[in-house]
Design a protein around this motif. Sequence first.
Motif, mmCIF file in Angstrom:
data_model
loop_
_atom_site.group_PDB
_atom_site.id
_atom_site.type_symbol
_atom_site.label_atom_id
_atom_site.label_comp_id
_atom_site.label_asym_id
_atom_site.label_seq_id
_atom_site.Cartn_x
_atom_site.Cartn_y
_atom_site.Cartn_z
ATOM 1 N N SER A 227 0.801 -1.222 0.000
ATOM 2 C CA SER A 227 0.000 0.000 0.000
ATOM 3 C C SER A 227 0.837 1.278 0.000
ATOM 4 N N ALA A 228 2.181 1.175 -0.100
ATOM 5 C CA ALA A 228 3.010 2.378 0.021
ATOM 6 C C ALA A 228 4.219 2.289 -0.904
ATOM 7 N N ALA A 229 4.661 3.465 -1.372
ATOM 8 C CA ALA A 229 5.826 3.529 -2.254
ATOM 9 C C ALA A 229 7.123 3.552 -1.462
ATOM 10 N N GLU A 230 7.095 4.101 -0.247
ATOM 11 C CA GLU A 230 8.279 4.174 0.591
ATOM 12 C C GLU A 230 8.332 2.962 1.523
ATOM 13 N N PRO A 231 9.534 2.583 1.995
ATOM 14 C CA PRO A 231 9.631 1.438 2.906
ATOM 15 C C PRO A 231 8.798 1.647 4.171
ATOM 16 N N ALA A 232 8.080 0.619 4.553
ATOM 17 C CA ALA A 232 7.356 0.664 5.817
ATOM 18 C C ALA A 232 8.299 0.397 6.978
ATOM 19 N N PHE A 233 9.387 -0.322 6.696
ATOM 20 C CA PHE A 233 10.402 -0.580 7.714
ATOM 21 C C PHE A 233 11.752 -0.655 7.030
ATOM 22 N N GLU A 234 12.741 -0.026 7.628
ATOM 23 C CA GLU A 234 14.084 -0.018 7.053
ATOM 24 C C GLU A 234 15.116 0.020 8.163
ATOM 25 N N VAL A 235 16.155 -0.789 8.019
ATOM 26 C CA VAL A 235 17.282 -0.725 8.936
ATOM 27 C C VAL A 235 18.544 -0.874 8.109
ATOM 28 N N GLY A 236 19.473 0.057 8.283
ATOM 29 C CA GLY A 236 20.673 0.016 7.470
ATOM 30 C C GLY A 236 21.753 0.919 8.018
ATOM 31 N N PHE A 237 22.963 0.666 7.576
ATOM 32 C CA PHE A 237 24.090 1.498 7.966
ATOM 33 C C PHE A 237 24.038 2.827 7.218
ATOM 34 N N THR A 238 24.245 3.897 7.952
ATOM 35 C CA THR A 238 24.439 5.206 7.328
ATOM 36 C C THR A 238 25.925 5.512 7.205
ATOM 37 N N SER A 239 26.736 4.821 7.996
ATOM 38 C CA SER A 239 28.193 4.882 7.867
ATOM 39 C C SER A 239 28.755 3.578 8.402
ATOM 40 N N VAL A 240 29.828 3.086 7.784
ATOM 41 C CA VAL A 240 30.423 1.837 8.233
ATOM 42 C C VAL A 240 31.877 1.787 7.781
ATOM 43 N N THR A 241 32.731 1.231 8.650
ATOM 44 C CA THR A 241 34.147 1.049 8.360
ATOM 45 C C THR A 241 34.549 -0.356 8.767
ATOM 46 N N PHE A 242 35.126 -1.126 7.833
ATOM 47 C CA PHE A 242 35.542 -2.487 8.135
ATOM 48 C C PHE A 242 37.024 -2.501 8.512
#
Length: 394
Positions: A227-242
């Motif tokens: 029912s939606a174009a945008e994610p209803a739920f999202e989890v992710g890195f906005t910055s990451v260093t390995f």
Amino acid sequence: MRWGVPVVAIAAVAGAIGAGPVIAAVQGDPVLPERTAEQLLASAVQAGTAEPKPMSGTVMQTASLGLPGLPDVTGMSGTSPAALLAGSHELKVWYGGADKVRLAMPGRMSETDLIVNGDQVWLWQSDVNKATRVTADGAEKAGEHGPSRRAQEALPATTPQQLARTLLQQVGRDTVIGVSSTEKVADRAAYQLAFAPKDPSSLIREVKLALDGETMVPLRVQVYAKSAAEPAFEVGFTSVTFSPPAAENFTFTPPVGAKVDETSLGELTEKGRAGRDGFEDHERLGKKVKVVGGGWTTVAVLPVPEDLRAVVKPGQDAPAKDAGGQDVLGHDAPGQDATAIADALRRSATPISGPWGSGQVVRTKLASALLTDDGRLLVGAVTPEKLAEAAGQK
């Protein structure tokens, strides 16, 4: 941080996408080597079973589940029930190995930290200026039963790696799999896989999984509702260093003037049990859960105690209180956010009936819940009609 994926998932993937290279080559910018979905998932499984790489980063969780009448979460704590259903929440992660982990959850004017450094485990709560040292007791001091291991196992599934593990385990013949395009996630080139359920009764349109182009570590999981174009739920890195985090990230000294407590894992366990007086614990409740269907349209059916059956009943102004002044959801009476959620559920519940009986149903973007008059709660990422169908399978 350990998100090993069973190798059996590869067999399920092979059955779903066929034997040949049926997935189109990756296109777009940034440029990464062309990989099929089968190759990407095989690499993800291999990366998941290997020793996790030292890393640090910031994870952002965003939820817009569409619960009608949900109160404004502004000002609520990041771990409150209402706050976790809407808005964005940040988690900072440092991982230096199995015995070196730090998580920090910043608030508007506070921060909560969990620091694991060998057998030393600290919980710091700046809002109440309190530091709690968690120690092992008895046999728990040994190896895999030590406080660092136990603390890691108790962490919530809030990182992309943990959610990706669950997703990959569910992939099967009822899923359409594709490689969409390459993405930039946390300023790193990433492959993006898309998983879509075939069954139209699922409320999920697709789930997108972004894998780091170099390490194959999951960087982001996005769940889209039909029912939606945008994610209803999202989890992710906005910055990451390995790379290995600096050692000082895993050291902690309580600030001057802070209240310092010490407790053991055993004491924490007992406190958790005491806080659930009048309710069945997770193990006993889990044994009573019935599962109807499978894959994307799985419906969980569990019995509901008599004092909880009124939670979504229309026409009641507030949840019932027990003798100790707690509402039926198990929260202290002064905690208004849990009560607000119950009120939102009551206002949005609609009557439903069928050969199985009658009840009240609530639908959000990603899930539906049915409370039957005979005391069953059915929950799934499916339409209310699918829940009603499952309710008939007593």
